[in-house]
Design a protein around this motif. Sequence first.
Motif, PDB file in Angstrom:
ATOM      1  N   MET A   1       0.799  -1.250  -0.006  1.00 53.98           N
ATOM      2  CA  MET A   1      -0.084  -0.196   0.084  1.00 53.98           C
ATOM      3  C   MET A   1       0.748   1.162  -0.154  1.00 53.98           C
ATOM      4  O   MET A   1       2.023   1.486   0.755  1.00 53.98           O
ATOM      5  CB  MET A   1      -0.747  -0.049   1.342  1.00 53.98           C
ATOM      6  N   ILE A   2       0.688   2.174  -0.780  1.00 59.77           N
ATOM      7  CA  ILE A   2       1.386   3.430  -0.957  1.00 59.77           C
ATOM      8  C   ILE A   2       1.002   4.317   0.157  1.00 59.77           C
ATOM      9  O   ILE A   2      -0.324   4.354   0.468  1.00 59.77           O
ATOM     10  CB  ILE A   2       1.014   4.141  -2.352  1.00 59.77           C
ATOM     11  N   GLY A   3       1.921   4.899   0.910  1.00 59.70           N
ATOM     12  CA  GLY A   3       1.855   5.509   2.144  1.00 59.70           C
ATOM     13  C   GLY A   3       1.469   4.672   3.531  1.00 59.70           C
ATOM     14  O   GLY A   3       1.415   5.080   4.657  1.00 59.70           O
ATOM     15  N   GLY A   4       1.544   3.332   3.339  1.00 57.31           N
ATOM     16  CA  GLY A   4       1.365   2.572   4.372  1.00 57.31           C
ATOM     17  C   GLY A   4       0.327   2.656   5.462  1.00 57.31           C
ATOM     18  O   GLY A   4      -0.611   3.254   4.981  1.00 57.31           O
ATOM     19  N   VAL A   5       0.857   2.241   6.708  1.00 53.27           N
ATOM     20  CA  VAL A   5      -0.551   2.349   7.729  1.00 53.27           C
ATOM     21  C   VAL A   5      -0.673   3.886   8.000  1.00 53.27           C
ATOM     22  O   VAL A   5      -2.208   4.242   8.037  1.00 53.27           O
ATOM     23  CB  VAL A   5       0.245   1.875   9.269  1.00 53.27           C
ATOM     24  N   CYS A   6       0.032   4.830   7.654  1.00 54.04           N
ATOM     25  CA  CYS A   6      -0.287   6.296   7.994  1.00 54.04           C
ATOM     26  C   CYS A   6      -1.526   6.640   7.148  1.00 54.04           C
ATOM     27  O   CYS A   6      -2.359   7.316   7.459  1.00 54.04           O
ATOM     28  CB  CYS A   6       0.823   7.121   7.752  1.00 54.04           C
ATOM     29  N   ILE A   7      -1.368   6.293   5.815  1.00 49.97           N
ATOM     30  CA  ILE A   7      -2.475   6.656   4.678  1.00 49.97           C
ATOM     31  C   ILE A   7      -3.688   5.951   4.861  1.00 49.97           C
ATOM     32  O   ILE A   7      -4.753   6.260   4.625  1.00 49.97           O
ATOM     33  CB  ILE A   7      -1.753   6.890   3.562  1.00 49.97           C
ATOM     34  N   ASN A   8      -3.419   4.613   4.790  1.00 42.45           N
ATOM     35  CA  ASN A   8      -4.334   3.667   4.655  1.00 42.45           C
ATOM     36  C   ASN A   8      -5.129   3.067   5.775  1.00 42.45           C
ATOM     37  O   ASN A   8      -6.227   2.791   5.648  1.00 42.45           O
ATOM     38  CB  ASN A   8      -3.838   2.503   3.907  1.00 42.45           C
ATOM     39  N   THR A   9      -4.596   3.057   7.009  1.00 45.24           N
ATOM     40  CA  THR A   9      -5.301   2.442   8.145  1.00 45.24           C
ATOM     41  C   THR A   9      -5.050   3.189   9.466  1.00 45.24           C
ATOM     42  O   THR A   9      -5.932   3.024  10.450  1.00 45.24           O
ATOM     43  CB  THR A   9      -5.141   0.884   8.349  1.00 45.24           C
ATOM     44  N   GLY A  10      -4.140   4.123   9.638  1.00 44.94           N
ATOM     45  CA  GLY A  10      -3.809   4.734  10.812  1.00 44.94           C
ATOM     46  C   GLY A  10      -4.150   6.453  10.812  1.00 44.94           C
ATOM     47  O   GLY A  10      -5.550   6.664  10.879  1.00 44.94           O
ATOM     48  N   THR A  11      -3.184   6.891  10.760  1.00 45.90           N
ATOM     49  CA  THR A  11      -3.256   8.568  10.705  1.00 45.90           C
ATOM     50  C   THR A  11      -4.225   9.146  10.111  1.00 45.90           C
ATOM     51  O   THR A  11      -5.334   9.667  10.663  1.00 45.90           O
ATOM     52  CB  THR A  11      -2.048   8.991  10.677  1.00 45.90           C
ATOM     53  N   VAL A  12      -4.157   9.048   8.551  1.00 50.14           N
ATOM     54  CA  VAL A  12      -5.314   9.916   7.896  1.00 50.14           C
ATOM     55  C   VAL A  12      -6.662   9.496   7.888  1.00 50.14           C
ATOM     56  O   VAL A  12      -7.404  10.273   8.166  1.00 50.14           O
ATOM     57  CB  VAL A  12      -4.745   9.623   6.464  1.00 50.14           C
ATOM     58  N   PRO A  13      -6.823   7.965   7.894  1.00 51.64           N
ATOM     59  CA  PRO A  13      -8.374   7.680   8.002  1.00 51.64           C
ATOM     60  C   PRO A  13      -8.780   8.035   9.477  1.00 51.64           C
ATOM     61  O   PRO A  13     -10.241   8.482   9.531  1.00 51.64           O
ATOM     62  CB  PRO A  13      -8.254   6.222   8.210  1.00 51.64           C
ATOM     63  N   SER A  14      -8.214   7.841  10.516  1.00 54.79           N
ATOM     64  CA  SER A  14      -8.809   8.091  11.895  1.00 54.79           C
ATOM     65  C   SER A  14      -8.924   9.818  12.042  1.00 54.79           C
ATOM     66  O   SER A  14      -9.718  10.124  12.727  1.00 54.79           O
ATOM     67  CB  SER A  14      -7.838   7.553  12.929  1.00 54.79           C
ATOM     68  N   LYS A  15      -8.125  10.569  11.365  1.00 57.76           N
ATOM     69  CA  LYS A  15      -8.195  12.014  11.633  1.00 57.76           C
ATOM     70  C   LYS A  15      -9.329  12.385  10.688  1.00 57.76           C
ATOM     71  O   LYS A  15     -10.067  13.331  10.902  1.00 57.76           O
ATOM     72  CB  LYS A  15      -6.929  12.728  11.355  1.00 57.76           C
ATOM     73  N   THR A  16      -9.427  11.763   9.553  1.00 54.06           N
ATOM     74  CA  THR A  16     -10.737  12.132   8.602  1.00 54.06           C
ATOM     75  C   THR A  16     -11.901  11.632   9.285  1.00 54.06           C
ATOM     76  O   THR A  16     -12.795  12.377   8.984  1.00 54.06           O
ATOM     77  CB  THR A  16     -10.388  11.490   7.261  1.00 54.06           C
ATOM     78  N   LEU A  17     -11.764  10.636   9.883  1.00 57.31           N
ATOM     79  CA  LEU A  17     -13.044  10.102  10.559  1.00 57.31           C
ATOM     80  C   LEU A  17     -13.455  11.176  11.712  1.00 57.31           C
ATOM     81  O   LEU A  17     -14.758  11.562  11.731  1.00 57.31           O
ATOM     82  CB  LEU A  17     -12.819   8.663  11.018  1.00 57.31           C
ATOM     83  N   ARG A  18     -12.541  11.790  12.413  1.00 57.06           N
ATOM     84  CA  ARG A  18     -12.700  12.582  13.304  1.00 57.06           C
ATOM     85  C   ARG A  18     -13.363  13.927  12.826  1.00 57.06           C
ATOM     86  O   ARG A  18     -14.406  14.205  13.521  1.00 57.06           O
ATOM     87  CB  ARG A  18     -11.534  12.984  14.199  1.00 57.06           C
ATOM     88  N   GLU A  19     -12.942  14.295  11.612  1.00 58.53           N
ATOM     89  CA  GLU A  19     -13.596  15.355  11.165  1.00 58.53           C
ATOM     90  C   GLU A  19     -14.945  15.289  10.662  1.00 58.53           C
ATOM     91  O   GLU A  19     -15.933  16.111  10.588  1.00 58.53           O
ATOM     92  CB  GLU A  19     -12.944  16.023   9.951  1.00 58.53           C
ATOM     93  N   ALA A  20     -15.222  14.088  10.162  1.00 60.48           N
ATOM     94  CA  ALA A  20     -16.452  13.744   9.762  1.00 60.48           C
ATOM     95  C   ALA A  20     -17.510  13.570  10.790  1.00 60.48           C
ATOM     96  O   ALA A  20     -18.530  14.222  10.908  1.00 60.48           O
ATOM     97  CB  ALA A  20     -16.572  12.517   8.994  1.00 60.48           C
ATOM     98  N   VAL A  21     -17.111  13.135  12.014  1.00 59.42           N
ATOM     99  CA  VAL A  21     -17.829  13.157  13.224  1.00 59.42           C
ATOM    100  C   VAL A  21     -18.387  14.275  13.594  1.00 59.42           C
ATOM    101  O   VAL A  21     -19.189  14.682  14.038  1.00 59.42           O
ATOM    102  CB  VAL A  21     -17.090  12.107  14.318  1.00 59.42           C
ATOM    103  N   LEU A  22     -17.097  15.295  13.920  1.00 58.80           N
ATOM    104  CA  LEU A  22     -17.316  16.507  14.426  1.00 58.80           C
ATOM    105  C   LEU A  22     -18.505  17.156  13.292  1.00 58.80           C
ATOM    106  O   LEU A  22     -19.377  17.994  13.897  1.00 58.80           O
ATOM    107  CB  LEU A  22     -16.291  17.380  14.353  1.00 58.80           C
ATOM    108  N   TYR A  23     -18.215  17.238  12.299  1.00 59.58           N
ATOM    109  CA  TYR A  23     -19.124  17.669  11.100  1.00 59.58           C
ATOM    110  C   TYR A  23     -20.557  17.360  11.340  1.00 59.58           C
ATOM    111  O   TYR A  23     -21.582  18.065  11.499  1.00 59.58           O
ATOM    112  CB  TYR A  23     -18.768  17.878   9.908  1.00 59.58           C
ATOM    113  N   LEU A  24     -20.728  16.075  11.205  1.00 60.03           N
ATOM    114  CA  LEU A  24     -22.163  15.522  11.136  1.00 60.03           C
ATOM    115  C   LEU A  24     -22.946  15.621  12.306  1.00 60.03           C
ATOM    116  O   LEU A  24     -23.998  15.432  12.402  1.00 60.03           O
ATOM    117  CB  LEU A  24     -22.094  14.013  10.723  1.00 60.03           C
ATOM    118  N   THR A  25     -22.049  15.612  13.384  1.00 59.35           N
ATOM    119  CA  THR A  25     -22.951  15.434  14.712  1.00 59.35           C
ATOM    120  C   THR A  25     -23.083  16.940  15.129  1.00 59.35           C
ATOM    121  O   THR A  25     -23.996  17.011  16.073  1.00 59.35           O
ATOM    122  CB  THR A  25     -21.957  14.651  15.988  1.00 59.35           C
ATOM    123  N   GLY A  26     -22.486  17.789  14.464  1.00 63.08           N
ATOM    124  CA  GLY A  26     -22.565  19.340  14.992  1.00 63.08           C
ATOM    125  C   GLY A  26     -22.002  19.648  16.237  1.00 63.08           C
ATOM    126  O   GLY A  26     -22.552  20.329  17.023  1.00 63.08           O
TER     127      GLY A  26
END
Length: 431
Positions: A1-26
Amino acid sequence: MIGGVCINTGTVPSKTLREAVLYLTGLSQRDLYGSNYRVKEDITVSDLAARTQHVIARQTDVIRNQLARNHIVMLTGTARFADAHTLQVDGGDGRDNKVTADKIIVAAGTRPARPDSVDFDDRTIVDSDGVINLEAVPRSMVVVGAGVIGMEYASMFAALGTKVTVVERREKMLDFCDDEIIESLKYHLRDLSVTFRFGEEVAAVERHSTAALCILKSGKKIVADTVMYSAGRQGQTEGLNLEAAGLTADRRGRIEVDANYRTAVENIYAVGDVIGFPALASTSMEQGRLAAHHACGEPARVMHTLQPIGIYTIPEISFVGKTEDELTDSATPFEVGIARYRELARGQIVGDSYGMLKLLVAPDDGRLLGVHVFGTGATEIVHIGQAVMGCGGTVDYLVDAVFNYPTLSEAYKVAALDASNKIRNITRIDG
């Protein structure tokens, strides 16, 4: 996987998930619009995954373009050492391709540690990789381990309305952070109905047809839709055949390196999570750059000791430098300056009444010894303190500086004035 854990399963997905949660829950707007405010009533996993997959795809494209632009040949497959200069790469076609190199850098990363006693099924009992692939937002969740990853996911799911219980065998969480800030985090998570079980260990997890039963060593039993284990991470070295290259890894799969990230074998380097602490995406990237410089005989400065820590809980935490406990233990005098977001116009505008910035200042010469931030934008504005500390600046610089108004960065001036006034009062009495 290009970008390894950081891009695919760790840092980026979890921080993106956090932004989605903050936005959608208000959630971040409820101070302004009321505790029942929500952007979307029934938030599904597909709502969250859509944003995550979009960001992963874009970041993967960026990295692929950077590799191509720099004329880097990419061999896709699983590599293992044949000797210190040779790798055998299994491309999945049943044949091994041999690749030789003068210098080799190992950046294999880590995977979530899975205790042998736990029967993971990636649906009811998951690790931090599996939690982003859940089929539905669970009504209840037990998070085993109150480390950085555990607390980030605990706060995200609590914001989604999941009833979260955190089980931690130690008596406190995130003990490398400032105590006052961790107390604030605990208060906010409890306000989101998170239950903490400190000094407790999980004895067994029973999987049932509709839920899991978590049994603690103290005899307590907790029913939850999902149990997430956050039991540290394991270096992904078991398939590398390190012995063929003259290398070994410890029981956590980590490789030992020197100050230049060179292993015990002169031509082999290792960087990132696979070498252990601090195991952050930010430091790992810098380690890779420095190792490549050294391997190629290029001059490079050593990594600066001032490295910021960012914890993407809800609310987020970030700090650089020393904590109060560290300064007290080393008998280093300090004064504290505090700015609270509720006193800043920008804090009111963004609806953050709980955020704070704390400066730890040396009373004799005004040097900044530590900067601790809790709340909106913490991981961004901490870099101002990092820059001032790294350039040898003092609290006087922050007192005299003009900040844009209204901003959260203005907290630096407020906290600096607070610390300066306290130091002035002591000087007036003590001479």
